[in-house]
Scaffold this active site. Structure first.
Site: not given
Lengths: 404, 404
Positions: B92, B167-169, B258, B331, B354
């Site tokens: 709370k 790893k998977d998305d 994640h 990045g 990327g």
């Protein structure tokens, strides 16, 4: 809205809101687009998000525009659960600068896979045989560390005042002095006794806690022990835990969602998840029969527009999903009941802790004052008029003021 | 610190920080204090929170002081799980004005009840036989909607480059085109083949999804199918779901946490939960072997001080709890490896998407560039030196720059 797309609205800021919406639509779904060969584009198109609209609200000093953007996502991108939904529309995006998740609109094809409340407003009213008035709930003054006998005394005092529900403190996890199943049995017995005395039933909402993968079994043991209702800290355990309780036919009691931890999400204007979605739509589709949220009154309160939208999201027609009871909470005393009624109408639960236990005549008198106030507003009387027939309400109005 | 008290630090503002700490200490535990009779006070004292300290940071225009306050809570107030902890220290309170949960210090008596990582840094290194260097992880370019064969091709290309994990998305929930158990089996077979080819094992982290009360069973089916590691959206499912996976002896593979949705909690200075606690301590005690978090580089990045504190919380000695691998993400390109090494040291996982798939020579070359960069920094060489022996690294440095 397309039958198979989910519309998601964000509050954000960017040099170009349309471009930002495009970037989210691609980045949150297929990840890249323009560099894909045509054959791949054709293959992935069914999974691609789409920018729907951008509504500028203000230009910021840095030249960026702050505004709302709406992106649509294909329902096929998600499994039918809230972890998939939230991860898919806000997972990594939540960490990508100033962006707040504001609203989600679901097509019927997606909604139909969610349980929604098992009882909802109508089911709970039927169970209590309480129609055409707001319901009344009382909270234990405190639970943690209290001897079992003290809790029994508190429960009886509240029930005798005529409340419809009594709920545990949400922090009541460590309950060695009044163990979960034992107190459910004991309070059930007291509820039977007080119903005989005053002719009115009372439901006890016990705080469901424990390992998340054992909650359904624990809920069933609670029901076997006589539980009438379960209080649940949805955000602490995750929306999917609520979903699985609501979807379980053997968990056949109403579930009351507590908003504990909600303040970690909603108050920032720049980040998080807005309350009408977090405590409104998501709680409802996941299956909360009753939803507590901060009232728009008192020192620290929910913004009134948001509180009203939240309640609207709990009660407006939503295909195939029952309505949830709004429970605006904190800072409630009998003098506020006309305001509550004006703001939230008939289908709400008036919920008080200090406003019941702090009554000079004790918790029973405190509850009676609320009962009188609730009956007054539904009958179109002022609290002053009602106080003539209720000394408890008169005392409450003297202490806390209010009424009209 | 007392053996049986939990210290909780908040960032908040008030006219009197000491008074605010007192008010929280009482309000979050026994609920009221001064008006209790002496006998009740004696009875409830063991459950009472206590104000420990208040550290002013600045005086605000409204005359209030902004600063840190620390409150101690008895461990007996909690059951041994994160829902109880978070509800009890911030439930709370999170809705009570400007207040951010910053840190929690646990006594050994409480820590000992949490599983922590089953493998941790040392266990994962042993499993991979990879010591004295950062590990390397690659992310699928995208998963959603991709044909199974495309994913197999992607997996093989990444593995052949020499990464330690793929790893998977995290948004990979709806996986009809490459179902969970089937792709675990297929990628396991590919991993066996690529290990034969290049002499280096690769672990595949499959995204564990599904009803929260069935996750442990699903994890076991995944392990039976050959799963080496599980990716898990901890915040979407709740910390307790991670806890129950980590505590289950039959779920004997590392768990990768994640940070999806973390941005709904941490970025506001006034509200929410700070990352070093949210993604650091809590992930670790609940049992994450690897923890992804936003790197402090790139356009939108985690504050560097917070990122370093987060990593410190994952790796500093903590009685009875193994160390978790920090995985600063987003990045990342090969030119950043020296910076990553300087900031996070040997015990980290270099994680790129990327930066691997965007390599002009493809994903295998992208991974090889990272392998060369990682070996260079651990050998004390510059990337320029290493690029002389790795055309892939040379190409990467030309594309993305960096190195020293």
């Amino acid at each position: 809205m397309s039958e198979h797309r989910i519309l998601v609205t964000y509050l954000t800021q960017a040099k170009d809101l349309n471009q930002k919406a495009e970037s989210i639509a691609v980045g949150m779904t297929v990840g890249s687009w323009t560099e894909l060969p045509a054959a791949k584009q054709a293959e992935l198109k069914p999974y691609l998000g789409e920018a729907v609209s951008a509504t500028p609200l203000e230009t910021l000093e840095n030249g960026e525009t702050r505004g709302l953007i709406t992106v649509s996502y294909p329902t096929r991108n998600f499994t039918n659960d809230i972890p998939s939904l939230l991860t898919g529309i806000f997972g990594k995006l939540s960490m990508d600068g100033k962006i707040k998740l504001v609203d989600v609109s679901f097509p019927e094809s997606f909604l139909g896979t969610f349980p929604g409340p098992k009882y909802g407003i109508d089911g709970l009213r039927n169970r209590l045989d309480a129609h055409n008035r707001p319901l009344l709930m009382s909270i234990f003054k405190s639970c943690l560390g209290l001897p079992f006998d003290d809790l029994k005394t508190q429960f009886r005092a509240q029930a005798l005042g005529g409340v419809d529900l009594v709920k545990d403190d949400e922090i009541f996890f460590a309950d060695e002095r009044a163990p979960f199943l034992e107190r459910i049995k004991a309070f059930k017995q007291i509820a039977i006794e007080t119903e005989e005395e005053i002719g009115k039933p009372v439901l006890y909402a016990a705080n469901l806690t424990g390992p998340v993968n054992e909650l359904n079994e624990k809920a069933k043991r609670a029901i076997d022990a006589g539980a009438d209702c379960l209080l649940f800290n949805v955000l602490a355990f995750g929306f999917d835990a609520l979903h699985r309780l609501a979807a379980d036919p053997d968990v056949h009691v109403p579930i009351m969602a507590h908003p504990a931890l909600a303040g970690a999400y909603y108050p920032s204007p720049d980040y998080g998840i807005a309350t009408p979605l977090l405590l409104g739509k998501l709680m409802r589709i996941a299956g909360a029969d009753l939803v507590l949220f901060p009232s728009p009154y008192g020192n620290v309160a929910l913004n009134k527009t948001e509180a009203l939208q939240l309640a609207e999201n709990l009660t407006a027609p939503l295909e195939g999903i029952r309505r949830s009871f709004p429970v605006p909470s904190a800072g409630i005393h009998p003098g506020l009941v006309p305001q509550l009624f004006a703001d939230f109408g008939l289908d709400q639960i008036v919920n008080a802790g200090g406003g019941i236990h702090g009554h000079p005549g004790g918790a029973t008198a405190g509850a009676k004052a609320f009962v009188a106030a609730t009956l007054a507003v539904t009958a179109g009387k002022t609290l002053q008029e009602a106080a003539e027939g209720s000394s408890e309400l008169a005392v409450a109005l003297t202490k806390w003021g209010g009424g009209r």
